[in-house]
Design a protein around this motif. Sequence first.
Motif, PDB file in Angstrom:
ATOM      1  N   THR A 141      -5.222  10.362  -9.876  1.00 20.06           N
ATOM      2  CA  THR A 141      -5.268   9.212 -10.789  1.00 20.06           C
ATOM      3  C   THR A 141      -5.272   7.876 -10.064  1.00 20.06           C
ATOM      4  N   ARG A 142      -5.193   7.892  -8.749  1.00 18.02           N
ATOM      5  CA  ARG A 142      -5.050   6.662  -7.960  1.00 18.02           C
ATOM      6  C   ARG A 142      -6.103   5.618  -8.301  1.00 18.02           C
ATOM      7  N   ASP A 143      -7.351   5.981  -8.325  1.00 15.31           N
ATOM      8  CA  ASP A 143      -8.406   4.990  -8.525  1.00 15.31           C
ATOM      9  C   ASP A 143      -9.077   5.113  -9.877  1.00 15.31           C
ATOM     10  N   SER A 144      -8.380   5.710 -10.824  1.00 19.65           N
ATOM     11  CA  SER A 144      -8.970   5.889 -12.164  1.00 19.65           C
ATOM     12  C   SER A 144      -8.996   4.610 -12.950  1.00 19.65           C
TER      13      SER A 144
ATOM     14  N   THR B  73       2.426  14.641  -6.492  1.00 19.76           N
ATOM     15  CA  THR B  73       1.593  13.985  -5.484  1.00 19.76           C
ATOM     16  C   THR B  73       0.122  14.219  -5.786  1.00 19.76           C
ATOM     17  N   ARG B  74      -0.208  15.406  -6.242  1.00 17.96           N
ATOM     18  CA  ARG B  74      -1.598  15.697  -6.621  1.00 17.96           C
ATOM     19  C   ARG B  74      -2.009  14.839  -7.813  1.00 17.96           C
TER      20      ARG B  74
ATOM     21  N   GLN C 141       2.528   1.643  -3.301  1.00 16.52           N
ATOM     22  CA  GLN C 141       1.570   1.577  -4.402  1.00 16.52           C
ATOM     23  C   GLN C 141       2.012   0.575  -5.464  1.00 16.52           C
TER      24      GLN C 141
ATOM     25  N   ILE D 112      -0.826  11.936  -8.608  1.00 15.22           N
ATOM     26  CA  ILE D 112      -0.981  10.573  -8.076  1.00 15.22           C
ATOM     27  C   ILE D 112      -2.330  10.442  -7.391  1.00 15.22           C
ATOM     28  N   ASP D 113      -2.671  11.404  -6.553  1.00 19.46           N
ATOM     29  CA  ASP D 113      -3.952  11.348  -5.836  1.00 19.46           C
ATOM     30  C   ASP D 113      -5.140  11.375  -6.795  1.00 19.46           C
TER      31      ASP D 113
ATOM     32  N   ARG E 280       0.831  -1.205   0.000  1.00 17.81           N
ATOM     33  CA  ARG E 280       0.000   0.000   0.000  1.00 17.81           C
ATOM     34  C   ARG E 280       0.870   1.261   0.000  1.00 17.81           C
TER      35      ARG E 280
ATOM     36  N   ASP F 245       1.638  -3.711  -6.486  1.00 14.97           N
ATOM     37  CA  ASP F 245       0.893  -4.922  -6.175  1.00 14.97           C
ATOM     38  C   ASP F 245       1.848  -5.939  -5.551  1.00 14.97           C
TER      39      ASP F 245
END
Length: 147
Positions: A144-147, A138-139, A66, A141-142, A63, A68
């Motif tokens: 696009t994290r769950d896109s 960082t923005r 980031q 990443i935030d 986690r 797997d």
Amino acid sequence: MTKTTGNPLALEEQVCFALAVASRNVIALYRPLLEPMGLTHPQYLVMLALWQHAPLSVKELSRLLQLDPGTLSPLLKRLESLDLVVRRRADHDERVLAVTLTPAGQALRAEAERIPPAIVSRLGMPIEELQDLHAMLTRVIDLTRDS
């Protein structure tokens, strides 16, 4: 600011292209600093997480980085073969694989402390610009994290 061509498919205007090239180039700056330590850049990231938070479960480490678990597992095996980390089943739950630093892994931290200032020096950018870049990335990443 670069001049736009008006062509939405122009290579030099693609955010993905700029990020990919910048990433390759910055990681290449780390290589000569990490090689004497016997680490690759992905292994260095694992060690950074462990120096800050160890012990960690593989799930927590996955986690934080980031990554797997399938990507993380070979990195941990290699670090274990270098005697930098140990993976063990957690006492409280045998399903949890805990990662801890060995004494050699802990000692390597002192050597790694020279890397951040060396990278800042090699980049030749003011620290404020690097902090702004970090905040923007960082923005991204935030966002696009769950896109």
